[in-house]
Scaffold this motif. Sequence first.
Motif, PDB file in Angstrom:
ATOM      1  N   ASN A  70       0.867  -1.177   0.000  1.00 54.64           N
ATOM      2  CA  ASN A  70       0.000   0.000   0.000  1.00 54.64           C
ATOM      3  C   ASN A  70       0.905   1.228   0.000  1.00 54.64           C
ATOM      4  O   ASN A  70       1.498   1.564   1.020  1.00 54.64           O
ATOM      5  CB  ASN A  70      -0.898  -0.006   1.249  1.00 54.64           C
ATOM      6  CG  ASN A  70      -1.696   1.280   1.388  1.00 54.64           C
ATOM      7  OD1 ASN A  70      -1.848   2.035   0.427  1.00 54.64           O
ATOM      8  ND2 ASN A  70      -2.212   1.535   2.580  1.00 54.64           N
ATOM      9  N   HIS A 100      -9.675   1.036   4.638  1.00 51.64           N
ATOM     10  CA  HIS A 100      -8.391   1.239   5.335  1.00 51.64           C
ATOM     11  C   HIS A 100      -8.643   2.177   6.521  1.00 51.64           C
ATOM     12  O   HIS A 100      -9.466   3.093   6.432  1.00 51.64           O
ATOM     13  CB  HIS A 100      -7.353   1.839   4.370  1.00 51.64           C
ATOM     14  CG  HIS A 100      -5.977   1.826   4.961  1.00 51.64           C
ATOM     15  ND1 HIS A 100      -5.562   2.777   5.859  1.00 51.64           N
ATOM     16  CD2 HIS A 100      -4.932   0.970   4.798  1.00 51.64           C
ATOM     17  CE1 HIS A 100      -4.306   2.500   6.230  1.00 51.64           C
ATOM     18  NE2 HIS A 100      -3.905   1.408   5.599  1.00 51.64           N
ATOM     19  N   GLU A 102      -7.164   4.615   7.600  1.00 54.60           N
ATOM     20  CA  GLU A 102      -7.007   6.050   7.307  1.00 54.60           C
ATOM     21  C   GLU A 102      -8.255   6.600   6.609  1.00 54.60           C
ATOM     22  O   GLU A 102      -8.606   7.777   6.782  1.00 54.60           O
ATOM     23  CB  GLU A 102      -5.725   6.272   6.477  1.00 54.60           C
ATOM     24  CG  GLU A 102      -4.476   6.031   7.334  1.00 54.60           C
ATOM     25  CD  GLU A 102      -3.263   5.507   6.591  1.00 54.60           C
ATOM     26  OE1 GLU A 102      -3.215   5.596   5.356  1.00 54.60           O
ATOM     27  OE2 GLU A 102      -2.353   4.985   7.271  1.00 54.60           O
ATOM     28  N   GLU A 109      -5.657  -5.127  10.456  1.00 54.51           N
ATOM     29  CA  GLU A 109      -4.639  -4.098  10.664  1.00 54.51           C
ATOM     30  C   GLU A 109      -4.924  -3.344  11.962  1.00 54.51           C
ATOM     31  O   GLU A 109      -5.728  -2.386  11.957  1.00 54.51           O
ATOM     32  CB  GLU A 109      -4.651  -3.102   9.504  1.00 54.51           C
ATOM     33  CG  GLU A 109      -4.338  -3.700   8.164  1.00 54.51           C
ATOM     34  CD  GLU A 109      -3.752  -2.653   7.230  1.00 54.51           C
ATOM     35  OE1 GLU A 109      -2.600  -2.800   6.834  1.00 54.51           O
ATOM     36  OE2 GLU A 109      -4.442  -1.665   6.938  1.00 54.51           O
ATOM     37  N   ALA A 129      -0.744  -0.196  15.133  1.00 55.14           N
ATOM     38  CA  ALA A 129       0.477  -0.768  14.543  1.00 55.14           C
ATOM     39  C   ALA A 129       0.771  -0.183  13.164  1.00 55.14           C
ATOM     40  O   ALA A 129       1.833  -0.457  12.595  1.00 55.14           O
ATOM     41  CB  ALA A 129       0.341  -2.289  14.441  1.00 55.14           C
ATOM     42  N   ILE A 130      -0.155   0.614  12.627  1.00 57.26           N
ATOM     43  CA  ILE A 130       0.031   1.111  11.257  1.00 57.26           C
ATOM     44  C   ILE A 130       0.940   2.334  11.244  1.00 57.26           C
ATOM     45  O   ILE A 130       0.627   3.352  11.863  1.00 57.26           O
ATOM     46  CB  ILE A 130      -1.322   1.452  10.605  1.00 57.26           C
ATOM     47  CG1 ILE A 130      -2.178   0.186  10.512  1.00 57.26           C
ATOM     48  CG2 ILE A 130      -1.124   2.059   9.228  1.00 57.26           C
ATOM     49  CD1 ILE A 130      -3.528   0.411   9.894  1.00 57.26           C
ATOM     50  N   GLY A 131       2.059   2.183  10.567  1.00 56.21           N
ATOM     51  CA  GLY A 131       2.980   3.311  10.392  1.00 56.21           C
ATOM     52  C   GLY A 131       3.663   3.751  11.679  1.00 56.21           C
ATOM     53  O   GLY A 131       4.288   4.801  11.729  1.00 56.21           O
ATOM     54  N   GLY A 156      -1.581  -6.597   8.628  1.00 57.57           N
ATOM     55  CA  GLY A 156      -0.919  -5.339   8.261  1.00 57.57           C
ATOM     56  C   GLY A 156      -0.657  -4.506   9.493  1.00 57.57           C
ATOM     57  O   GLY A 156      -1.476  -4.462  10.424  1.00 57.57           O
ATOM     58  N   SER A 209       3.122  -2.258  10.264  1.00 55.03           N
ATOM     59  CA  SER A 209       4.576  -2.252  10.466  1.00 55.03           C
ATOM     60  C   SER A 209       5.219  -3.608  10.173  1.00 55.03           C
ATOM     61  O   SER A 209       6.192  -3.996  10.827  1.00 55.03           O
ATOM     62  CB  SER A 209       4.920  -1.774  11.876  1.00 55.03           C
ATOM     63  OG  SER A 209       4.458  -0.444  12.067  1.00 55.03           O
ATOM     64  N   MET A 210       4.675  -4.326   9.200  1.00 58.23           N
ATOM     65  CA  MET A 210       5.378  -5.557   8.773  1.00 58.23           C
ATOM     66  C   MET A 210       6.614  -5.116   7.997  1.00 58.23           C
ATOM     67  O   MET A 210       6.568  -4.165   7.206  1.00 58.23           O
ATOM     68  CB  MET A 210       4.487  -6.435   7.889  1.00 58.23           C
ATOM     69  CG  MET A 210       5.114  -7.816   7.652  1.00 58.23           C
ATOM     70  SD  MET A 210       4.190  -8.842   6.488  1.00 58.23           S
ATOM     71  CE  MET A 210       2.982  -9.610   7.526  1.00 58.23           C
ATOM     72  N   GLY A 258       2.702  -1.170   4.201  1.00 61.96           N
ATOM     73  CA  GLY A 258       2.766   0.243   3.853  1.00 61.96           C
ATOM     74  C   GLY A 258       4.204   0.663   3.621  1.00 61.96           C
ATOM     75  O   GLY A 258       4.779   0.478   2.546  1.00 61.96           O
ATOM     76  N   GLY A 259       4.820   1.222   4.650  1.00 59.61           N
ATOM     77  CA  GLY A 259       6.154   1.809   4.533  1.00 59.61           C
ATOM     78  C   GLY A 259       7.174   0.928   3.829  1.00 59.61           C
ATOM     79  O   GLY A 259       7.908   1.395   2.948  1.00 59.61           O
TER      80      GLY A 259
HETATM   81  C1  PEP Z   1      -0.894   0.114   5.820  1.00 60.22           C
HETATM   82  O1  PEP Z   1      -0.848   1.241   5.351  1.00 60.22           O
HETATM   83  O2  PEP Z   1      -1.847  -0.596   5.564  1.00 60.22           O
HETATM   84  C2  PEP Z   1       0.197  -0.349   6.672  1.00 60.22           C
HETATM   85  C3  PEP Z   1       0.121  -1.543   7.197  1.00 60.22           C
HETATM   86  O3  PEP Z   1       1.252   0.533   6.849  1.00 60.22           O
HETATM   87  P1  PEP Z   1       2.650   0.196   7.561  1.00 60.22           P
HETATM   88  O4  PEP Z   1       3.149  -1.105   6.996  1.00 60.22           O
HETATM   89  O5  PEP Z   1       3.531   1.339   7.209  1.00 60.22           O
HETATM   90  O6  PEP Z   1       2.386   0.085   9.024  1.00 60.22           O
END
Ligand code: PEP
Length: 247
Positions: free
Chosen positions: A9, A94, A96, A165, A169-171, A207, A209-210, A230-231
């Motif tokens: 993503n 998502h 966001e 997700e 934990a996201i970003g 999902g 920060s994997m 994501g990142g």
């Molecule tokens: C995402 O945007 O769905 C996500 C999992 O981001 P990140 O891997 O950066 O945490």
Amino acid sequence: MKKKLIAGNWKMNGSLAANEALIKGLVSGVGTPNCLVALCVPSVYLAQCRSLLTGSVIDLGAQDVSQHEAGAFTGEVSCSMLNDFGVRYCLVGHSERRQYHFETDAVVALKAQRALASGVTPIVCIGETLAEREAGRTEEVVKRQLAAVIHANGHCISEIVLAYEPVWAIGTGKTASAEQAQQVHAVLRAQLKAASSQADRIQLLYGGSMNAANASQLLGQPDIDGGLIGGASLKAPDFLSIIASAG
Ligand code: PEP
């Protein structure tokens, strides 16, 4: 046997030059993976990415779609527009989008329904906030989010991809432990099984920060069938390493 799915993503990142360099790096390094791979890119770059991915094993994805078919919805992108660009997957719900665009469970469910009707596989994202986890409400929240999608999609539910997700934990660099993720995935799998005899074929992605360092452990869990990244999907070596971990 069900293949794992590794989906990137990009969020609101990229440029014509950066996309070209990233995709060329991925296409030349991906080889013949043992998993499915997709990139969910900003809609303005679908045409460019479609052309760069032609002939590769990497599928094209979008990051959102309208729940409406067509008409006076300024700024929105429809499923038939995604069809025009050979889009195979589309993220819906998502966190966001839920947070900044106030998408409700009902809207997310309609988006999934619209995508399925158009032959685009929705990657339905669900997950709890930190406050909800700390209040012991994780299961209640993810089950409610999934129930809305099951309710709207009936027997077609086996055609979705589901991504758990956790919002915290996201970003953030804070990954759920493999045990925490597996625990929630098992709950979701049971909910899907109660709704469909085909639930075992649904890919359940994790999902949040994997990255190249933690992917193997997460992807080694029995109910984790892939990752939404994501990142780490913005760096070819990192994303390729995660793809290799899914093999
Ligand atoms: C995402 O945007 O769905 C996500 C999992 O981001 P990140 O891997 O950066 O945490």
